[in-house]
Design an enzyme around this catalytic site. Sequence first.
Site, PDB file in Angstrom:
ATOM      1  N   TRP A  56       4.830  -4.418   3.888  1.00  0.00           N
ATOM      2  CA  TRP A  56       4.577  -5.405   2.822  1.00  0.00           C
ATOM      3  C   TRP A  56       5.640  -5.274   1.732  1.00  0.00           C
ATOM      4  O   TRP A  56       6.084  -6.261   1.163  1.00  0.00           O
ATOM      5  CB  TRP A  56       3.183  -5.165   2.224  1.00  0.00           C
ATOM      6  CG  TRP A  56       2.858  -6.087   1.068  1.00  0.00           C
ATOM      7  CD1 TRP A  56       2.231  -7.285   1.148  1.00  0.00           C
ATOM      8  CD2 TRP A  56       3.158  -5.876  -0.323  1.00  0.00           C
ATOM      9  NE1 TRP A  56       2.115  -7.843  -0.104  1.00  0.00           N
ATOM     10  CE2 TRP A  56       2.677  -7.005  -1.033  1.00  0.00           C
ATOM     11  CE3 TRP A  56       3.783  -4.858  -1.046  1.00  0.00           C
ATOM     12  CZ2 TRP A  56       2.799  -7.146  -2.408  1.00  0.00           C
ATOM     13  CZ3 TRP A  56       3.900  -4.998  -2.419  1.00  0.00           C
ATOM     14  CH2 TRP A  56       3.421  -6.123  -3.084  1.00  0.00           C
ATOM     15  N   HIS A  57       6.047  -4.024   1.470  1.00  0.00           N
ATOM     16  CA  HIS A  57       7.002  -3.801   0.394  1.00  0.00           C
ATOM     17  C   HIS A  57       8.385  -4.345   0.703  1.00  0.00           C
ATOM     18  O   HIS A  57       9.111  -4.726  -0.214  1.00  0.00           O
ATOM     19  CB  HIS A  57       7.097  -2.302   0.060  1.00  0.00           C
ATOM     20  CG  HIS A  57       5.980  -1.843  -0.808  1.00  0.00           C
ATOM     21  ND1 HIS A  57       4.770  -1.453  -0.283  1.00  0.00           N
ATOM     22  CD2 HIS A  57       5.854  -1.752  -2.153  1.00  0.00           C
ATOM     23  CE1 HIS A  57       3.965  -1.130  -1.276  1.00  0.00           C
ATOM     24  NE2 HIS A  57       4.582  -1.308  -2.417  1.00  0.00           N
ATOM     25  N   GLY A  58       8.754  -4.376   1.940  1.00  0.00           N
ATOM     26  CA  GLY A  58      10.081  -4.905   2.228  1.00  0.00           C
ATOM     27  C   GLY A  58      10.357  -4.976   3.710  1.00  0.00           C
ATOM     28  O   GLY A  58       9.784  -4.224   4.501  1.00  0.00           O
TER      29      GLY A  58
END
Lengths: 349, 457
Positions: B320-322
């Site tokens: 989700w973060h990257g």
Amino acid sequence: MIMKKLKYISIAFSILLLAASVIPFAFPLTDTSLFTGNYRIPYSMGDDYFLYSRYSKHIESGNTIPVIGDSVIWGHYTDSSHTLSANLNNLSHEFKFSNMGLDGIHPAAMNGLMNLYPAGYKKRKIIVGINLLWMSSPRHDLTGAVNSEINHKSLLPQVSISIPSYQPSFEERLSSLITRSVPVFTWIDHIRLTRFAEKSFYAWTMENPHKNVINYFSRDMDDFKTPPGIEPDKMQEQNINWVTPDKSLQWKFMIETLLYFKTRGNEIAAIITPFNTYMMTGNSREQYFSILSEMKKILRANGIIPVIPSKPGKKYFADSSHPTAEGYKLIAEDIMKNREFIKFLKKPQ
Amino acid sequence: MLFHSWSFILFFIAVYAVFSASGNPLWKRNIILAASYIFYGWWNPLYPLLITWVIVFDFTSVFLMERTGKKKLFLSLSLTDTILALCFFKYSGFIVTNLNSILTAAGIEYSIPHPGILLPVGISFFLFLSLGNTIDCYYGRTERETSIIQYASFVSFFPSLLAGPIERGHHLMPLLKSWPEITKNDIAEGIYLFTLGMFKKMALADYFALYANKIFGNPAQFNSGDLVAGALAFTWQIYFDFSGYTDMARGVARMLGINLVENFNLPYMARNTGDFWGRWHISLSSWFRDYLYIPLGGNRKGEIMETRNTFATMLLSGLWHGASWNYVLWGFVHAVIHTAGKKIGRISLAGKVPLPVKRILVFILIIFTWIFFRSENAGDAFMFIGRIFTTDFNTPQMPLYMAGLITACYIFQWLKEYGKTGFSDKPVFRGISILFMLTYIMVFITYSSTEFIYFQF
């Protein structure tokens, strides 16, 4: 408790507002006693518009003739006692001329400087230096491609005029508008530049990781070292992509500045400082002389005295537009022989 | 338009003036909805189209869920839409890069052209917010919103639009509907939070970034001391960057009378990794807990399933973060530490370790996990950690002032954790600290509106 919270926050904001409005005027922290003789704004304080404004006001209250211009007037390749104004002072045997040059200031920025931090010159004699460097390419003229490395960007018009080379974001424009119009911001810049070791405290700590931070709050004397110029035998002819006065944005700004002074009843002499034609191809040289005569006509038509000193020899140039110390001496001597200039000097002020 | 920019300050003053002039909650909502669209469109005039699509799609899904009774179908559609939007805007480049690597490994000369799609700022946040509400409606945990305008004002609420907190429908929607009266306390708290957030971002996070960027930019050039200090600087940079943003978001919302959820609670005081996730980016951790970990079975189906669920949640949280393997690796490392921590916690000896020691140990572990997060790629992360243990410990080139600030921040967190900072709530302290923070920013910070780290997610 709740009421108190808002009360104390309001007090905090009031203190901040009051301090921001009063401090720049009550404690300008500018050593005005330095503004004598051949003083010039120190190189490292070229972005200190608060200092420039204080210097302008000081000159305005005195009797000397301000010599306004860019690094050619400031004297990039010489020390403060060998600049154009210093040589003019030597030749007139008194401190009659004040060096109001600012390194890197082009006509568009100078126009902003005069409008934003006006000295209030009225019915005075003013000398303005014109350097054709700023018309020597669309890039210099600010009519070329977008350029993020323009000097003195914050002095440029942010809303009123569109400058092709200057296309900052809305935020940058807004930031420039706010910071230059609120005196406390220019004052803070002034303090950082004149009293602290560097403009950015954090950048200073990064460069001096193990130094005591107290050192940041002291400033060494200006350490400007005159750079070496180009050796005459290394000067090469170049083809210059001149922007003619009818198309030049910088020229438009220059005329605007001159007329701004004129409308305030000032007498203006515009010195078109010699350009190094030894570094131009024949064709560029021809165009240069044609531009020069066109400028002369426009200046005269607007009631401004054009002063065009003779070009000194190749060895008296340090680069394409800056003279050497010796070059300044020759140019000053030539100017002091100019009849119109002598007449200008003799006029009462 | 960043919160700590002149543009935002002027925008907010204008919005606030119009907002305050209207007494009707319906008008207040409409003004904030319009402001939210202007705020988002400021980044890119096409972005409002994207958020409108999300609003209309999810609103219709929930409506049809109720109308047709085919709840699973419309939940699946909403879920598919969210995944497709994320895959298209966020992960397409990552997917193509990996597919091309597979093609190369298989000896196939063809390579798929890189899509080069611009990642719309805040997409992961508002997609999750809207999907969360759809799932809540599916489970009957929240009532369906009947007005699309109301739903739009919930999804696009500008203070939390770009980087959260990821709100829940049952909390934010009723507030936006009846719009609470703004009290003097709201204004005082809002101004304080906004100033505090600005200080955290401009005076702390951006400063620590100078050193962290230097070290992470070329870790091979540095020895152990600098690498440890660089990891420490990033640890505090990311905390102040994100918690500063959250404070500003909460401050803006509070001035509008809306109390957004807390997103941080002294994360570096965690006693174990589970505790860390209960303190760091709380709205996202609880989202994953409620909408992924628990539906997968949580810890209810035995140890193996619990481990599987932990790994699935952490890996997806990383992703989700990257769109990069190092984020996945970061999630994996967290899953390993968390699982191992649970096992160690069961040993009776572990209970005898004093709590402060546990907090320090967890903090050290967290510093190491950030290395995976910040490094350009997994190789760099391993090299970074490897060099910490294999090179000589030199005196770090971290500025003493920065080291002092970090130490002060850490001490303050300890004091706060143990309830010794009651003074910070006193009105006089609030006033003095606002005066100090604004003066500090004006005098010592050279203005530049750098983006927040979490905007890229």
